[in-house]
Design an enzyme around this catalytic site. Sequence first.
Site, PDB file in Angstrom:
ATOM      1  N   CYS A 161      38.376  32.481  41.446  1.00 52.40           N
ATOM      2  CA  CYS A 161      38.682  32.962  40.088  1.00 52.40           C
ATOM      3  C   CYS A 161      40.186  33.212  39.921  1.00 52.40           C
ATOM      4  O   CYS A 161      40.723  34.166  40.465  1.00 52.40           O
ATOM      5  CB  CYS A 161      37.879  34.242  39.847  1.00 52.40           C
ATOM      6  SG  CYS A 161      38.330  35.149  38.364  1.00 52.40           S
ATOM      7  N   CYS A 181      41.172  36.550  38.384  1.00 53.24           N
ATOM      8  CA  CYS A 181      40.954  37.627  39.356  1.00 53.24           C
ATOM      9  C   CYS A 181      42.175  37.772  40.259  1.00 53.24           C
ATOM     10  O   CYS A 181      42.611  38.877  40.557  1.00 53.24           O
ATOM     11  CB  CYS A 181      39.729  37.333  40.226  1.00 53.24           C
ATOM     12  SG  CYS A 181      38.174  37.228  39.330  1.00 53.24           S
TER      13      CYS A 181
END
Length: 107
Positions: free
Chosen positions: A31, A34
């Site tokens: 991600c 993230c």
Amino acid sequence: MTAKATSSATFEQDVLQADGPVLVDFWAEWCGPCRMVAPVLDEIQAENADKITIVKLNVDENPDLAMQYQITSIPAMKVFRGGEVATTIIGAKPKQALEQDLAEFLR
């Protein structure tokens, strides 16, 4: 300093039984957003170590907790206080926006 990792095995001790507020960063290796928010959370943790604890939970390695806390998109952050979810933050945000979302826990 990087946020401590938590898992299904340590979640109760790290988060649910913690004395003060704990922000759980639900994330995954793949991600991008993230990875963008991680250093911001590290900064907030370093500046507010006496007020809030920040831990990371890899949703790929702990799908049971991701399902239990209804994580449908990441990054997702939940602040726990007294074993209960006090607030939820969805998506990567700049530091100032995150600090605003966390203001009640950073006093």
